[in-house]
Scaffold this motif. Structure first.
Motif, short mmCIF file in Angstrom:
data_model
loop_
_atom_site.label_atom_id
_atom_site.label_comp_id
_atom_site.label_asym_id
_atom_site.label_seq_id
_atom_site.Cartn_x
_atom_site.Cartn_y
_atom_site.Cartn_z
N GLY A 194 0.83 -1.21 0.00
CA GLY A 194 0.00 0.00 0.00
C GLY A 194 0.86 1.25 0.00
N MET A 195 1.86 1.26 0.85
CA MET A 195 2.69 2.48 0.92
C MET A 195 3.53 2.65 -0.34
SD MET A 195 5.47 1.83 3.98
CE MET A 195 4.46 1.06 5.22
N ALA A 196 3.97 1.53 -0.93
CA ALA A 196 4.73 1.64 -2.19
C ALA A 196 3.84 2.23 -3.29
CB ALA A 196 5.24 0.26 -2.61
N ARG A 197 2.57 1.83 -3.29
CA ARG A 197 1.67 2.35 -4.32
C ARG A 197 1.41 3.85 -4.15
NH1 ARG A 197 -4.14 -0.32 -5.19
NH2 ARG A 197 -2.87 -2.19 -5.47
N VAL A 198 1.25 4.29 -2.91
CA VAL A 198 0.98 5.73 -2.75
C VAL A 198 2.21 6.57 -3.11
CG1 VAL A 198 -0.81 5.36 -1.00
CG2 VAL A 198 1.47 5.99 -0.26
N VAL A 199 3.40 6.07 -2.76
CA VAL A 199 4.61 6.82 -3.13
C VAL A 199 4.69 6.94 -4.65
CG1 VAL A 199 7.15 6.81 -3.11
CG2 VAL A 199 5.90 6.15 -1.05
N ALA A 200 4.34 5.84 -5.34
CA ALA A 200 4.47 5.83 -6.81
C ALA A 200 3.35 6.59 -7.50
CB ALA A 200 4.50 4.38 -7.30
N THR A 201 2.15 6.65 -6.92
CA THR A 201 1.01 7.14 -7.72
C THR A 201 0.21 8.29 -7.12
OG1 THR A 201 -0.61 5.58 -6.79
CG2 THR A 201 0.70 4.81 -8.69
N SER A 202 0.31 8.56 -5.81
CA SER A 202 -0.54 9.64 -5.28
C SER A 202 0.04 11.01 -5.64
CB SER A 202 -0.69 9.55 -3.76
OG SER A 202 -1.34 10.73 -3.31
N PRO A 203 -0.75 11.84 -6.30
CA PRO A 203 -0.25 13.18 -6.62
C PRO A 203 -0.06 14.04 -5.37
CG PRO A 203 -2.58 12.99 -7.18
CD PRO A 203 -2.12 11.62 -6.78
N TYR A 205 1.50 12.99 -2.66
CA TYR A 205 2.57 12.48 -1.81
C TYR A 205 3.56 13.57 -1.33
CZ TYR A 205 5.11 9.23 0.85
OH TYR A 205 5.65 8.61 1.93
N PRO A 206 3.99 14.48 -2.21
CA PRO A 206 4.93 15.52 -1.73
C PRO A 206 4.31 16.38 -0.61
CG PRO A 206 4.92 15.42 -4.13
CD PRO A 206 3.78 14.54 -3.66
N ALA A 207 3.01 16.64 -0.70
CA ALA A 207 2.34 17.43 0.34
C ALA A 207 2.31 16.66 1.66
CB ALA A 207 0.93 17.81 -0.10
N TRP A 208 2.13 15.32 1.55
CA TRP A 208 2.16 14.48 2.76
C TRP A 208 3.50 14.62 3.49
CZ3 TRP A 208 0.31 11.67 6.62
CH2 TRP A 208 1.18 10.79 7.27
N VAL A 209 4.59 14.49 2.77
CA VAL A 209 5.92 14.53 3.40
C VAL A 209 6.13 15.90 4.07
CG1 VAL A 209 8.42 14.45 2.98
CG2 VAL A 209 6.91 12.82 1.83
N GLN A 210 5.71 16.92 3.37
CA GLN A 210 5.86 18.28 3.91
C GLN A 210 5.05 18.46 5.20
OE1 GLN A 210 4.59 21.09 1.01
NE2 GLN A 210 6.02 22.65 1.67
N THR A 211 3.78 18.04 5.16
CA THR A 211 2.93 18.24 6.36
C THR A 211 3.35 17.30 7.48
OG1 THR A 211 1.23 16.78 5.42
CG2 THR A 211 0.92 19.14 5.12
N ALA A 212 3.80 16.09 7.16
CA ALA A 212 4.23 15.15 8.20
C ALA A 212 5.43 15.73 8.96
CB ALA A 212 4.57 13.79 7.59
N ASN A 213 6.35 16.36 8.24
CA ASN A 213 7.51 16.96 8.90
C ASN A 213 7.10 18.10 9.84
OD1 ASN A 213 9.71 15.37 8.08
ND2 ASN A 213 9.61 16.27 6.04
N HIS A 214 6.11 18.86 9.42
CA HIS A 214 5.56 19.92 10.27
C HIS A 214 4.87 19.29 11.50
CE1 HIS A 214 3.99 23.77 11.31
NE2 HIS A 214 2.73 23.45 11.05
N ASP A 215 4.12 18.20 11.26
CA ASP A 215 3.44 17.50 12.37
C ASP A 215 4.45 16.98 13.40
OD1 ASP A 215 1.01 17.93 11.14
OD2 ASP A 215 0.82 15.91 10.33
N LEU A 216 5.61 16.53 12.93
CA LEU A 216 6.63 16.02 13.87
C LEU A 216 7.04 17.10 14.85
CD1 LEU A 216 8.98 14.00 11.48
CD2 LEU A 216 7.51 13.03 13.27
N ASP A 217 7.30 18.29 14.34
CA ASP A 217 7.70 19.40 15.20
C ASP A 217 6.61 19.70 16.23
OD1 ASP A 217 10.08 19.88 13.98
OD2 ASP A 217 9.29 21.39 12.58
#
Ligand code: 2P0
Length: 326
Positions: A194-203, A205-217
């Motif tokens: 599932g996670m491999a598919r989202v990395v490959a196909t979800s448009p 995904y870049p927004a996820w990485v950005q918001t997740a990093n903000h969530d970590l802080d």
């Protein structure tokens, strides 16, 4: 005599999720994650390397695993053999202490326990950071299950820099999870796929990485401040964004059932009525409610309209790994 080593590792639930690999070989995640280790669910695993064995023997809840199912575990044992110089095959007995068919049996506690018992039985004496790195090679979420309490897995950029550490343990304030255990359904897709598919196909995904990093802080601050409301709101939004990745994949998939939405609605209604509770969801239909212990009765009473008492399991913050040698 061959040494048998037993390790006990507790499962963990992510508050800021891991959902995508940057390097599938080394199991490096796209973003860091933060979790809470739980007392109620754990795996106990014993490992013995034995020169009499012609292949690895893996027993799971007293059943000998067939080779296809044992393969991922054997590959992990190969990594331990390669690093330790141990040449023998191993007998592995593993018991998952989760309520029957709870659907919470996670690879997190499983590979954390296997990393600890396997490496020690092979003669290695790894510190907890090295154990966390090793567990990562079995399953991403296992990286965090080496430690108790609130834990952060640093994404890192290579094998050395990708490991977990404690943010807060012991947890000396009133925070817990109530697992709402829903009817087991066949998983539409494994976490790994599932996670491999989202990395490959979800448009998205870049927004996820950005918001997740903000969530970590923000999550680090909420934990340090012991702020249940902030922690719960960040966790809830982060979980829904993870599931939005699945809905936006090609082809789309999701882990929800009708009961999942019922439980989400119940939590939302409770909060609208002033109860400090929040939900999070992983790669399955179950809902975990983040709340304070003193609200357990009111939350259980509201959920009792929809679910049987045995479907509601209260879990407190749990400890890190323990290892015993016989
Ligand atoms: C997590 N999950 O952070 C996320 C949130 C489920 C949803 O890690 O491919 O079994 O073995 O690294 O760790 C479950 O996936 O996947 C998971 P692999 P894993 O807890």
């Amino acid at each position: 005599m061959n040494t048998t080593v037993t390790a006990k590792a507790h499962t963990n639930i992510a508050l800021v999720k891991y959902w995508g690999k940057k390097d599938p070989q080394l199991m490096l995640p796209q973003n860091g994650s933060i979790s809470l280790t739980l007392d109620h669910f754990y795996t106990e695993t014993s490992v013995t390397f034995d020169d009499q064995l012609a292949h690895d023997q893996i027993y799971f809840n007293d059943q000998l695993l067939q080779p296809a199912k044992a393969q991922r575990i054997s590959q992990f044992l190969d990594l331990i053999r390669q690093r330790s110089g141990q040449t023998h095959f191993a007998r592995v007995t593993t018991g998952n202490h989760v309520p029957t068919s709870a659907g919470l049996a996670s690879s997190a506690s499983g590979f954390a326990a296997l990393a600890a018992a396997g490496s020690r039985a092979a003669g290695m004496h790894l510190d907890l950071t090295d154990l966390s790195r090793l567990a990562r090679r079995g399953s991403g979420s296992a990286t965090r299950s080496i430690f108790g309490g609130f834990v952060e897995w640093h994404a890192g950029h290579d094998d050395q820099s990708s490991y977990a550490e404690v943010l807060q343990d012991p947890v000396d304030w009133d925070v817990q999870m109530i697992a709402v255990v829903l009817k087991a359904t066949k998983k539409p897709i494994s976490s790994t796929d599932g996670m491999a598919r989202v990395v490959a196909t979800s448009p998205y995904y870049p927004a996820w990485v950005q918001t997740a990093n903000h969530d970590l802080d923000r999550m680090r601050h909420a934990i340090a401040a012991k702020d249940l409301h902030a922690l719960g709101m960040i966790a809830e939004t982060n979980a829904m964004r993870m599931h939005a990745l699945n809905l936006s994949a090609d082809p789309a998939f999701n882990y929800f059932t009708a009961d999942t939405l019922t439980a989400i609605q119940a939590v939302t209604d409770l909060r609208a009525n002033g109860v400090n509770c929040y939900y999070t969801l992983d790669a399955g239909p179950n809902v975990k409610i983040i709340c304070a212990g003193h609200d357990t009765a009111v939350i259980k009473a509201a959920l009792a309209k929809h679910f049987a008492p045995e479907q509601l399991i209260v879990a407190k913050p749990g400890p890190g790994i323990t290892i015993t040698e016989a």
